[in-house]
Design a protein around this motif. Structure first.
Motif, short mmCIF file in Angstrom:
data_model
loop_
_atom_site.label_atom_id
_atom_site.label_comp_id
_atom_site.label_asym_id
_atom_site.label_seq_id
_atom_site.Cartn_x
_atom_site.Cartn_y
_atom_site.Cartn_z
N GLY A 184 0.97 -1.62 -0.01
CA GLY A 184 0.15 0.10 -0.09
C GLY A 184 1.12 1.03 0.02
N GLU A 185 1.58 0.79 0.97
CA GLU A 185 2.93 2.69 0.78
C GLU A 185 3.67 2.69 -0.33
N ALA A 186 4.10 1.34 -1.01
CA ALA A 186 4.54 1.53 -2.54
C ALA A 186 3.88 2.25 -3.54
N ILE A 187 2.19 2.00 -2.95
CA ILE A 187 0.96 2.15 -4.33
C ILE A 187 1.03 3.51 -4.12
N ILE A 188 1.04 4.03 -3.09
CA ILE A 188 0.89 5.57 -2.60
C ILE A 188 1.98 5.87 -3.01
N LEU A 189 3.26 5.75 -2.91
CA LEU A 189 4.79 7.13 -3.52
C LEU A 189 4.36 6.99 -4.41
N LEU A 190 4.19 5.60 -5.48
CA LEU A 190 3.81 6.28 -6.92
C LEU A 190 2.92 6.60 -7.75
N VAL A 191 1.93 6.52 -7.08
CA VAL A 191 0.92 7.62 -7.18
C VAL A 191 1.07 9.21 -7.00
N VAL A 192 2.13 9.42 -6.15
CA VAL A 192 1.91 10.57 -5.23
C VAL A 192 3.05 10.88 -6.61
N SER A 193 4.05 10.22 -6.32
CA SER A 193 5.35 10.41 -7.68
C SER A 193 5.06 11.19 -9.26
N VAL A 194 4.03 9.91 -9.45
CA VAL A 194 3.12 10.85 -11.07
C VAL A 194 2.70 11.82 -10.64
N GLY A 195 1.43 11.69 -9.48
CA GLY A 195 1.28 13.22 -9.68
C GLY A 195 1.87 14.29 -9.32
N GLN A 196 2.78 14.36 -8.88
CA GLN A 196 4.24 15.56 -8.80
C GLN A 196 4.65 15.82 -10.01
N VAL A 197 5.05 14.62 -11.02
CA VAL A 197 5.05 14.94 -12.44
C VAL A 197 3.50 15.44 -13.60
N PHE A 198 2.89 15.11 -12.83
CA PHE A 198 2.18 16.10 -13.60
C PHE A 198 1.53 17.30 -13.51
N LEU A 199 1.88 17.17 -12.04
CA LEU A 199 1.55 18.73 -11.37
C LEU A 199 2.31 19.59 -12.58
N LEU A 200 4.12 19.32 -11.79
CA LEU A 200 5.01 20.65 -12.48
C LEU A 200 4.54 20.73 -14.17
N LYS A 201 4.45 19.53 -15.17
CA LYS A 201 4.52 20.08 -16.32
C LYS A 201 3.34 20.36 -16.60
N SER A 202 2.40 21.01 -15.60
CA SER A 202 1.12 21.68 -16.06
C SER A 202 1.44 22.78 -15.51
N PHE A 203 2.55 22.53 -14.64
CA PHE A 203 3.00 24.46 -14.64
C PHE A 203 3.81 25.43 -15.60
N PHE A 204 4.56 24.06 -16.24
CA PHE A 204 5.42 24.90 -17.47
C PHE A 204 4.77 25.21 -18.56
N SER A 205 3.65 24.01 -18.57
CA SER A 205 2.96 24.33 -20.20
C SER A 205 1.60 26.27 -20.20
#
Length: 216
Positions: A184-205
């Protein structure tokens, strides 16, 4: 001879040990008790016979079970609710069939594994002439002492095996919970990491879109 009433019992049980002697016998049985189930055993006992019932819940839930012992006339000799382990000794007041039941009806989804030892009567003398008026010889006394010590060793081994099985069950249950928690922790960490990547990409976009509008 011990008789078992199946009723609502589980689909599998196994007999760990059955000892029969001429003046006394003892049964040790380990069986599975499913949720919302009740398992009863019956035994013909002669009046005046001393009996001992000992039980312990090895695995399942909070390691507790209901136990009830009834005489031939339906009188309740022993009754305990949600016990992990206990021992009860009684002397049969009359001839007849005695019934003792283990109940897991209070549990809705947890299976239990129950061990019990039911002893009827006392062990026969080691030597036919053990109760004679004269004293035992030194060899006979040594044999009796060794015999009693070996019976104690058997009892200790049985209890240690039960504790080992109970500890192993708890360790496996803890290991399973830790494994699920880690996944469960690994899945949460993966979801948070992917969410951060998309959030940063939206800022630059958004910045690139604003720059394009200003230039035009």
């Amino acid at each position: 001879m011990l008789l078992r009433g199946y009723g609502t019992a589980g689909p599998w049980e196994w007999l760990t040990l059955l000892l029969v002697a001429c003046a006394a016998w003892a049964s040790e049985i380990t069986f599975e008790l499913p949720d919302n189930a009740k398992q009863c055993f019956y035994e013909e006992i002669v009046q005046g016979t001393k009996c001992t019932l000992e039980f312990q819940v090895i695995t399942g839930g909070h390691y507790d079970v209901d136990c009830r012992l009834e005489g031939p006339d339906g009188s309740v000799l022993y009754k305990e609710m949600k016990k992990q382990y206990d021992s009860f000794t009684f002397t049969a007041s009359r001839n007849g069939t005695y019934k003792f039941c283990f109940s897991n009806e209070f549990s809705t989804f947890t299976h239990k594994t129950v061990y019990f030892d039911f002893q009827v009567g006392e062990d026969p003398p080691l030597f036919p002439s053990e109760n004679r008026a004269t004293a035992l010889t030194q060899m006979e006394s040594a044999c009796v002492s060794i015999h009693e010590a070996l019976k104690s060793v058997i009892d200790y081994q049985t209890h240690f095996r039960l504790r080992e099985a109970q500890g192993r069950s708890r360790a496996e249950d803890l290991n399973t919970r830790v494994a699920y928690w880690s996944i469960g922790e690994a899945i949460i960490l993966l979801v948070v990491s992917v969410g951060q990547v998309f959030l940063l990409k939206s800022f630059f976009s958004d910045k690139r879109t604003t720059t394009t509008h200003v230039t035009s």
